[in-house]
Design an enzyme around this catalytic site. Structure first.
Site, PDB file in Angstrom:
ATOM      1  N   ARG A   1       0.507  10.258  14.318  1.00 44.18           N
ATOM      2  CA  ARG A   1       1.643   9.726  13.579  1.00 44.18           C
ATOM      3  C   ARG A   1       2.507   8.872  14.499  1.00 44.18           C
ATOM      4  O   ARG A   1       2.346   8.857  15.703  1.00 44.18           O
ATOM      5  CB  ARG A   1       2.489  10.862  12.995  1.00 44.18           C
TER       6      ARG A   1
ATOM      7  N   LYS B   1       0.817  -1.216   0.000  1.00 47.97           N
ATOM      8  CA  LYS B   1       0.000   0.000   0.000  1.00 47.97           C
ATOM      9  C   LYS B   1       0.851   1.267   0.000  1.00 47.97           C
ATOM     10  O   LYS B   1       0.367   2.346  -0.352  1.00 47.97           O
ATOM     11  CB  LYS B   1      -0.950   0.010   1.199  1.00 47.97           C
ATOM     12  N   ASP B   2       2.137   1.153   0.388  1.00 47.33           N
ATOM     13  CA  ASP B   2       3.025   2.306   0.393  1.00 47.33           C
ATOM     14  C   ASP B   2       3.732   2.509  -0.936  1.00 47.33           C
ATOM     15  O   ASP B   2       4.416   3.523  -1.129  1.00 47.33           O
ATOM     16  CB  ASP B   2       4.093   2.154   1.487  1.00 47.33           C
TER      17      ASP B   2
ATOM     18  N   CYS C   1      -1.667   8.135  -1.587  1.00 47.49           N
ATOM     19  CA  CYS C   1      -1.947   8.052  -0.156  1.00 47.49           C
ATOM     20  C   CYS C   1      -2.830   9.196   0.334  1.00 47.49           C
ATOM     21  O   CYS C   1      -3.487   9.079   1.360  1.00 47.49           O
ATOM     22  CB  CYS C   1      -0.628   8.052   0.629  1.00 47.49           C
TER      23      CYS C   1
ATOM     24  N   ARG D   1       1.643   5.063  18.431  1.00 47.32           N
ATOM     25  CA  ARG D   1       0.236   5.442  18.293  1.00 47.32           C
ATOM     26  C   ARG D   1      -0.632   4.801  19.379  1.00 47.32           C
ATOM     27  O   ARG D   1      -1.531   5.438  19.935  1.00 47.32           O
ATOM     28  CB  ARG D   1      -0.269   5.069  16.900  1.00 47.32           C
TER      29      ARG D   1
ATOM     30  N   ARG E   1      -8.325   8.738   3.504  1.00 48.64           N
ATOM     31  CA  ARG E   1      -9.267   7.702   3.058  1.00 48.64           C
ATOM     32  C   ARG E   1     -10.160   7.281   4.219  1.00 48.64           C
ATOM     33  O   ARG E   1     -11.394   7.181   4.078  1.00 48.64           O
ATOM     34  CB  ARG E   1      -8.499   6.485   2.523  1.00 48.64           C
ATOM     35  N   ARG E   2      -9.551   7.032   5.365  1.00 43.96           N
ATOM     36  CA  ARG E   2     -10.329   6.606   6.531  1.00 43.96           C
ATOM     37  C   ARG E   2     -11.214   7.739   7.054  1.00 43.96           C
ATOM     38  O   ARG E   2     -12.402   7.533   7.319  1.00 43.96           O
ATOM     39  CB  ARG E   2      -9.384   6.112   7.633  1.00 43.96           C
TER      40      ARG E   2
END
Length: 407
Positions: free
Chosen positions: A167, A96-97, A264, A173, A149-150
């Site tokens: 972050r 995904k990165d 992203c 986190r 996106r979230r």
């Protein structure tokens, strides 16, 4: 965990018996690299494998919100430079990165078996016994996420919630969430990362289209191995560690993202799943499209057969390995239940959640060329429904912000 050395341009180039593996320095990245190293050792025990770790731009800056970075290769650029120079033989990325447009001369050598692709809701420990879902959280509860996106999807479905950027690596986190004085009521994280780090017990709920209404990031949960194009030796090594079904599903997702020119910082979500052979009542092609929802999922768009050819070029995996169809034949002979019918759900959402375009469809995906064509076609359907207008507004806002920042 395998021994890890710092990557630098001065490292000795690989020999015929040594394979230099590049990765980021985080604990999760090292675990992912170890997974690939272990698979390679099992397949090719005669070789020596050395894992090299380094920090990328995204690792070094842990305060700037992800969507504020003006870089598509936030997690990959430094490693790609060493790969291109020959100091590394392959680089292990969270797929995904990886940008959908790779640097010239580099390609995806293989995609490894996918871990859980879903997003996960992680509720603060003092609240987790009471609140088990996003819908249940009290009005004004703060959700920690750096993903537009979230946040866009949650704004659309749960307008009673608020958001704050968070972050850092997973441990950082979670520590911010667990702090009794922090503002966060919950975090949204990738389930794959939590599972790989042995933190599955922290998951309050898994989020999907049917449970929570959330679609995940393109390539989420999968590991992409980047190599130099034309490196036959490494390509041969990777031929025994990739997963063909994961590859096809992820290539379809990446083709969708590439066609929409997203990244992203664009709220595009997907969800793909292979229809089970055991759920098919006779040949799929013999069934009217209107009856497909009776087989698996809810396909809202008519399905189509294989395209038979890629659109332009061969996607981001370069030349197709000769063993692709041989691997599929082996899967069928082994009795695996997945068919060649892939369901794809996709959504494009405005940043404030007020606008959204969705598509859900299925198609025979019998090759990587079919996967590339499938993603392009789903993107086309999204555009036909208005996704281009949503993305145009997002890009316009970004340009205005960038100009103000330069003023």
């Amino acid at each position: 965990m395998a021994s890890v050395v710092e990557a630098s341009p001065s490292d000795s180039p690989s020999t015929q018996t040594t394979v230099n593996i590049g990765t980021r320095r985080s604990a999760l990245a090292r675990i992912q690299a170890d997974t690939v190293e272990k698979a390679l050792k099992e397949a090719w025990p005669e070789n020596k494998y050395v894992v090299h770790a380094m920090s990328t731009m995204g690792d070094k800056d842990q305060t700037t919100a992800l969507h504020e970075f003006n870089a598509k290769a936030l997690w990959t650029h430094e490693l790609e430079a060493l790969l291109d120079a020959g100091d590394l033989d392959l680089v292990v990325h969270s797929l995904k990165d990886m940008p959908t447009q790779l640097p010239q001369g580099l390609s995806i050598g293989c995609i490894c078996p996918r871990e859980d692709a879903r997003d996960a809701l992680v509720v603060k420990p003092t609240l987790s016994s009471t609140y088990k879902s996003l819908a249940a959280l009290p009005a004004g509860s703060v959700i920690g996420t750096s993903s537009v996106r979230r946040s866009a999807q949650i704004k659309r479905l749960y307008p009673h919630l608020r958001f704050a950027d968070v972050r850092g690596n997973l441990g950082t986190r979670l520590a911010k969430l667990d702090n009794p004085d922090s503002e966060y009521a919950a975090l949204i994280l990738a389930a794959a990362g939590l599972k790989r780090l042995g933190m599955e017990q922290r998951i309050t709920a898994y989020l999907t289209k049917n449970d929570g209404g959330m679609l995940y990031a393109v390539g989420q949960g999968a590991l992409g191995i980047e190599i130099r194009q034309g490196d036959a030796r490494i390509k041969t090594l990777l031929s025994k560690v990739g997963c063909e079904k994961t590859t096809r599903a992820c290539l379809a997702e990446r083709s969708l993202l590439r066609t929409l020119e997203g990244g992203c910082s664009v709220p595009i979500g997907v969800e793909t799943e292979w229809v089970k052979r055991s759920s098919l009542e006779g040949p799929v092609g013999a069934k009217p499209a209107a009856e497909y929802h009776q087989i698996s999922g809810v396909a809202k768009e008519p399905q189509a057969g294989p395209s038979g050819a890629a659109r332009d070029g061969q996607g981001d995996m370069g030349d197709q390995p000769a063993k692709e169809h041989e691997q599929m034949a082996q899967m069928e002979m082994s009795g695996q239940d997945d068919s060649d019918v892939l369901v794809m759900r996709a959504v494009v959402v405005s940043l404030d959640g007020s606008e959204a375009v969705e598509v859900e469809t299925r198609r025979y995906v019998a090759s990587r060329a079919d996967a590339d064509e499938y993603g392009w076609d789903v993107a086309r359907r999204l555009v036909e429904k208005g996704a281009d207008k949503i993305l145009e507004k997002i890009n316009l806002n970004r340009k205005i912000i960038e100009k103000q920042g330069d003023a």
